[in-house]
Design an enzyme around this catalytic site. Structure first.
Site, short mmCIF file in Angstrom:
data_model
loop_
_atom_site.label_atom_id
_atom_site.label_comp_id
_atom_site.label_asym_id
_atom_site.label_seq_id
_atom_site.Cartn_x
_atom_site.Cartn_y
_atom_site.Cartn_z
N ASP A 199 0.85 -1.19 0.00
CA ASP A 199 0.00 0.00 0.00
C ASP A 199 0.89 1.24 0.00
O ASP A 199 1.56 1.54 0.99
CB ASP A 199 -0.92 -0.01 1.23
N ASP A 212 0.17 3.90 2.84
CA ASP A 212 0.64 3.47 4.16
C ASP A 212 2.16 3.56 4.26
O ASP A 212 2.70 3.98 5.29
CB ASP A 212 0.19 2.04 4.45
#
Length: 209
Positions: free
Chosen positions: A200, A203
């Site tokens: 991700d 993130d």
């Protein structure tokens, strides 16, 4: 029809390998994403129009070329696309920055809009949409559609890694939008993440989970 350009400069490939590495922490990840975006910007802006201008060097008068025509707008897809903006602005400091906020519904994997703020003259600018990952293509398709609704006519999509499925979806939905990427990965997993990808991007940029 869309043109897909894979930018394979050795410096980009080297930095992209570090970006993919799960051991790379948020600080280094952010710096690397910005650096790759800056390096990719050379290719993404290759066909910007120029015009001849007269200048005076310390030696004599001469004719040089400078940018002309439409100005540039960089539009990141929030939040991960923000990580690429700094690198773009280092090369094009006069560019205006818009923002499109989309998040992916974890159940349907479809994008949901929550924010859109663009320069008022977006229709007069060369628009570069940034997002590190082109996975299913849903977010990019919706972001580009929003830009067109606001009057944007000349749009390019710039990402670090693109899945083949995402490329296919975007080129079918927006055949007038060229795609620039540093890598093309073949597949998505059941959760819609690119394989091998980098996880991700949001993130990893901001240290969230």
């Amino acid at each position: 029809m869309s043109k897909v350009t894979q930018i394979t400069h050795p410096l980009i490939l080297h930095k992209l390998a570090l970006i993919r590495d799960k051991r790379t922490g948020s600080k280094d990840f952010r710096e690397l994403v910005e650096e790759v975006a800056m390096l990719m910007a050379y290719e993404v802006t290759r066909n910007l129009q120029t015009e001849e201008v007269e200048i005076e060097t310390p030696i004599c008068d001469t004719t040089c070329k400078m940018l002309s025509g439409k100005k540039v707008a960089v539009v990141p897809i929030l939040r991960a696309g923000l990580g690429m903006v700094g690198g773009m602005l280092k090369l094009i400091p006069a560019a205006k920055v818009g923002h499109i906020g989309l998040y992916r519904d974890e159940t349907t994997l479809k994008p949901v809009e929550y924010f859109c703020k663009l320069p008022q003259d977006i229709g007069e600018r060369e628009v570069i949409v940034t997002d590190p990952m082109l996975a299913t293509g849903g977010s990019a398709i919706d972001a580009i559609a929003m830009l067109k609704q606001k009057g944007a006519k000349n749009i390019r999509l710039m990402c670090l890694i693109a899945a083949e499925d995402g490329i296919k979806s975007v080129t079918e939905a927006h055949p007038d939008v060229d795609i620039y990427t540093a890598a093309i990965d073949k597949e998505l997993n059941k959760n819609g993440y690119i394989v091998p990808g980098l996880g991700d991007a949001g993130d990893r940029l901001y240290g969230t989970k």
